[in-house]
Scaffold this motif. Sequence first.
Motif, mmCIF file in Angstrom:
data_model
loop_
_atom_site.group_PDB
_atom_site.id
_atom_site.type_symbol
_atom_site.label_atom_id
_atom_site.label_comp_id
_atom_site.label_asym_id
_atom_site.label_seq_id
_atom_site.Cartn_x
_atom_site.Cartn_y
_atom_site.Cartn_z
ATOM 1 N N LEU A 189 1.575 -21.180 7.882
ATOM 2 C CA LEU A 189 0.052 -21.454 7.912
ATOM 3 C C LEU A 189 0.313 -23.046 7.341
ATOM 4 O O LEU A 189 -0.649 -23.922 8.021
ATOM 5 N N ASN A 190 1.086 -23.595 6.776
ATOM 6 C CA ASN A 190 1.337 -24.898 6.463
ATOM 7 C C ASN A 190 1.493 -25.704 7.917
ATOM 8 O O ASN A 190 0.784 -26.633 8.047
ATOM 9 N N HIS A 191 2.330 -25.283 8.513
ATOM 10 C CA HIS A 191 2.988 -25.845 9.761
ATOM 11 C C HIS A 191 1.607 -26.032 10.684
ATOM 12 O O HIS A 191 1.182 -26.699 11.441
ATOM 13 N N ALA A 192 0.985 -24.765 10.684
ATOM 14 C CA ALA A 192 -0.407 -24.673 11.566
ATOM 15 C C ALA A 192 -1.470 -25.570 11.169
ATOM 16 O O ALA A 192 -2.324 -26.113 12.006
ATOM 17 N N HIS A 193 -1.544 -25.700 9.888
ATOM 18 C CA HIS A 193 -2.286 -26.556 9.081
ATOM 19 C C HIS A 193 -2.345 -28.055 9.764
ATOM 20 O O HIS A 193 -3.176 -28.856 10.244
ATOM 21 N N VAL A 194 -1.045 -28.517 9.813
ATOM 22 C CA VAL A 194 -0.576 -29.636 10.244
ATOM 23 C C VAL A 194 -0.985 -29.791 11.689
ATOM 24 O O VAL A 194 -1.512 -30.988 12.116
ATOM 25 N N LEU A 195 -0.651 -28.970 12.567
ATOM 26 C CA LEU A 195 -1.025 -29.148 13.881
ATOM 27 C C LEU A 195 -2.430 -29.031 13.949
ATOM 28 O O LEU A 195 -2.701 -29.772 15.027
ATOM 29 N N GLU A 196 -3.433 -28.218 13.396
ATOM 30 C CA GLU A 196 -4.662 -28.189 13.637
ATOM 31 C C GLU A 196 -5.055 -29.539 13.130
ATOM 32 O O GLU A 196 -6.027 -30.055 14.164
ATOM 33 N N ASP A 214 0.777 -1.136 0.044
ATOM 34 C CA ASP A 214 0.034 -0.039 0.055
ATOM 35 C C ASP A 214 0.916 1.369 0.030
ATOM 36 O O ASP A 214 1.510 1.334 0.651
ATOM 37 N N PRO A 215 0.784 2.031 -1.204
ATOM 38 C CA PRO A 215 1.738 3.267 -1.268
ATOM 39 C C PRO A 215 1.384 4.169 0.037
ATOM 40 O O PRO A 215 2.180 5.070 0.145
ATOM 41 N N LYS A 216 0.328 4.118 0.553
ATOM 42 C CA LYS A 216 -0.287 5.107 1.369
ATOM 43 C C LYS A 216 0.317 4.666 2.775
ATOM 44 O O LYS A 216 0.161 5.607 3.968
ATOM 45 N N ASP A 217 0.903 3.642 3.146
ATOM 46 C CA ASP A 217 1.692 3.215 4.115
ATOM 47 C C ASP A 217 3.127 3.078 4.109
ATOM 48 O O ASP A 217 3.397 2.107 3.360
ATOM 49 N N SER A 218 3.898 3.802 4.665
ATOM 50 C CA SER A 218 5.441 3.870 4.199
ATOM 51 C C SER A 218 6.215 2.681 4.856
ATOM 52 O O SER A 218 7.194 2.417 4.600
ATOM 53 N N THR A 219 5.341 2.022 5.842
ATOM 54 C CA THR A 219 5.827 0.655 6.336
ATOM 55 C C THR A 219 5.503 -0.460 5.552
ATOM 56 O O THR A 219 5.846 -1.541 5.916
ATOM 57 N N SER A 220 4.627 -0.288 4.593
ATOM 58 C CA SER A 220 4.066 -1.552 3.834
ATOM 59 C C SER A 220 5.160 -1.989 3.118
ATOM 60 O O SER A 220 5.767 -1.077 2.178
ATOM 61 N N ALA A 221 5.373 -3.084 2.895
ATOM 62 C CA ALA A 221 6.348 -3.991 2.128
ATOM 63 C C ALA A 221 5.928 -4.271 0.653
ATOM 64 O O ALA A 221 4.904 -4.686 0.494
ATOM 65 N N ASP A 222 6.731 -3.786 -0.227
ATOM 66 C CA ASP A 222 6.469 -4.127 -1.668
ATOM 67 C C ASP A 222 6.744 -5.482 -1.854
ATOM 68 O O ASP A 222 7.820 -5.681 -2.807
ATOM 69 N N ILE A 223 6.200 -6.648 -1.552
ATOM 70 C CA ILE A 223 6.781 -8.100 -1.680
ATOM 71 C C ILE A 223 5.310 -8.492 -2.176
ATOM 72 O O ILE A 223 4.312 -8.344 -1.578
ATOM 73 N N PRO A 224 5.488 -9.551 -3.117
ATOM 74 C CA PRO A 224 4.295 -10.201 -3.809
ATOM 75 C C PRO A 224 3.602 -10.922 -2.730
ATOM 76 O O PRO A 224 4.147 -11.589 -1.758
ATOM 77 N N VAL A 225 2.291 -11.035 -2.742
ATOM 78 C CA VAL A 225 1.494 -11.926 -1.883
ATOM 79 C C VAL A 225 1.060 -13.298 -2.364
ATOM 80 O O VAL A 225 0.718 -13.524 -3.509
ATOM 81 N N PRO A 226 1.651 -14.183 -1.848
ATOM 82 C CA PRO A 226 1.612 -15.616 -2.501
ATOM 83 C C PRO A 226 0.111 -16.234 -2.145
ATOM 84 O O PRO A 226 -0.649 -15.488 -1.479
ATOM 85 N N ASP A 227 -0.073 -17.333 -2.871
ATOM 86 C CA ASP A 227 -1.379 -17.964 -2.661
ATOM 87 C C ASP A 227 -1.187 -18.603 -1.366
ATOM 88 O O ASP A 227 -0.817 -19.881 -1.377
ATOM 89 N N PHE A 228 -1.902 -18.095 -0.327
ATOM 90 C CA PHE A 228 -1.669 -18.681 1.207
ATOM 91 C C PHE A 228 -2.505 -20.285 1.198
ATOM 92 O O PHE A 228 -1.940 -21.148 1.657
ATOM 93 N N GLU A 229 -3.456 -20.155 0.524
ATOM 94 C CA GLU A 229 -4.329 -21.373 0.607
ATOM 95 C C GLU A 229 -3.683 -22.466 0.050
ATOM 96 O O GLU A 229 -3.743 -23.760 0.389
ATOM 97 N N ALA A 230 -3.138 -22.234 -1.285
ATOM 98 C CA ALA A 230 -2.699 -23.347 -1.820
ATOM 99 C C ALA A 230 -1.336 -23.697 -1.328
ATOM 100 O O ALA A 230 -0.829 -24.953 -1.532
ATOM 101 N N ALA A 231 -0.623 -23.082 -0.326
ATOM 102 C CA ALA A 231 0.478 -23.431 0.461
ATOM 103 C C ALA A 231 0.179 -24.559 1.501
ATOM 104 O O ALA A 231 0.892 -25.307 1.977
ATOM 105 N N LEU A 232 -1.372 -24.754 1.813
ATOM 106 C CA LEU A 232 -1.604 -25.720 3.017
ATOM 107 C C LEU A 232 -1.686 -27.188 2.296
ATOM 108 O O LEU A 232 -2.610 -28.078 2.163
ATOM 109 N N THR A 233 -0.257 -27.785 1.969
ATOM 110 C CA THR A 233 -0.081 -29.008 1.494
ATOM 111 C C THR A 233 -0.253 -29.975 2.457
ATOM 112 O O THR A 233 -0.501 -31.233 2.220
#
Length: 491
Positions: free
Chosen positions: A471-478, A234-253
């Motif tokens: 999230l994947n580690h948490a998914h396994v624990l859950e 978010d360019p309106k937040d100077s502490t916001s990181a310009d890093i791609p957001v992965p597909d978190f749901e797809a990471a739940l292997t």
Amino acid sequence: MNANELTIADARDALARGELSAVDLTMACLTAIDAGTPLNAFVHATPEIALDQARAADARRGAGAGALNGIPLGIKDLFCTRGVASQAASNILRGFKPEYESTVTSKLFEAGAVMLGKLNMDEFAMGSSNETSCYGDAVNPWKVDDRRLTPGGSSGGSAAAVAADLCLAATGTDTGGSIRQPAAFTGIVGIKPTYGRVSRWGIVAFASSLDQAGPMTKSVRDAAILLGAMAGHDPKDSTSADIPVPDFEAALTGDIRGKKIGIPREYRMEGMPAEIEALWARGREMLADAGAEIVDISLPHTKYALPAYYVIAPAEASSNLARYDGVRYGHRARLGQGDGIVDMYEKTRAEGFGKEVQRRVMIGTYVLSAGFYDAYYNRARKVRALIKRDFDEAFAAGVDAILTPATPSSAFGLGEMADADPVAMYLNDVFTVTVNLAGLPGISVPVGLDAKGLPLGLQLIGRPWDEAGLLNHAHVLERAAGFVEKPRKWW
């Protein structure tokens, strides 16, 4: 099962199959909110807005609909929402209705989410029990005796609403554990992302270098879905990181074979309840059974985390809260004849801020004052750097995630700690503040019940920007814990 009891993932699928409409889903939640009044979780209901958004979601169902199309959410009162009361549970912001929308809520609405209303919280997010709110206490839906229990804080209303199925999920904010501790107290999932992963623009500030918004949900999969919608540069937040957001749901292997899980020896606190120790041991066994390698690690500066946090956070709060002076917006004290501008400032702030906020503003002003800046604030900043270095060294040694307790106990009774030494209340954050000081992602996962029948959670801490792996580690624990218990509906 009533529609309001669904997870985001299940509701999304039911909506896609046409078995349920967004209006049906929203009405089920609004009915639950009306019945849930004793919990004091929703403090500004917005049924008209919710139904308008639900009808719009039904109209655009299908191709091109967002990831949260038709999903009803609760929004913590710290998020500014255009034309809707946004007062951070403080009398000093009574009547404040912003003319703008926070970046997080804007992103949620773009994804098709429905806003059911605003949720209770500790005043300006300062508290661990939701007892500092101008709206009164939020109440934990879990009840095992004649006491009313805390849902935790500061995101207590969010936790209570999700646990009681008043909404499908909620937003929270976490400055020292304010998502993870209430999640653990109410048997839900709560994730604090890496600092900078989610925009802070339009969220009322507490401690700007520590605050981070995140999801509070019924499952790890839901947390992945909701975080994906909330995150992004978010360019309106100077502490916001310009890093791609992965597909978190797809990471739940569900595959963590060969991953290293660190167990920090410094988190074995003196006097830790046997139930928490046993839960932690069980968590280690579950992750080991899933193929992870369990390794002992050292985070030697952990013991300095709470003192450092309770210097840095109040210092930033005293600076951030200086803007509430009765001049521009919010509450203004009634002035007597002859009162000047300084009298207005003093009376407004004394009337508008609650005791805990006043305490932290005074501590913060003190540690930033001439003569004490180096002794307190500068020293705390140096300790913070050492705490971060401890984590960096653990991750550099190959650790993929760190497992700790989420809280030092299960939920306690409202009023039981309110009049005690405030430091006793601050100790509730003992396992969570290090994560904020280091800017890391952390998640609380419900794993079991204590002897009284109250939920207990474990915390996983991840590498910076690796919410997907966390999230994947948490998914396994859950999955291994199989926690499916819900509070008995007493309200």
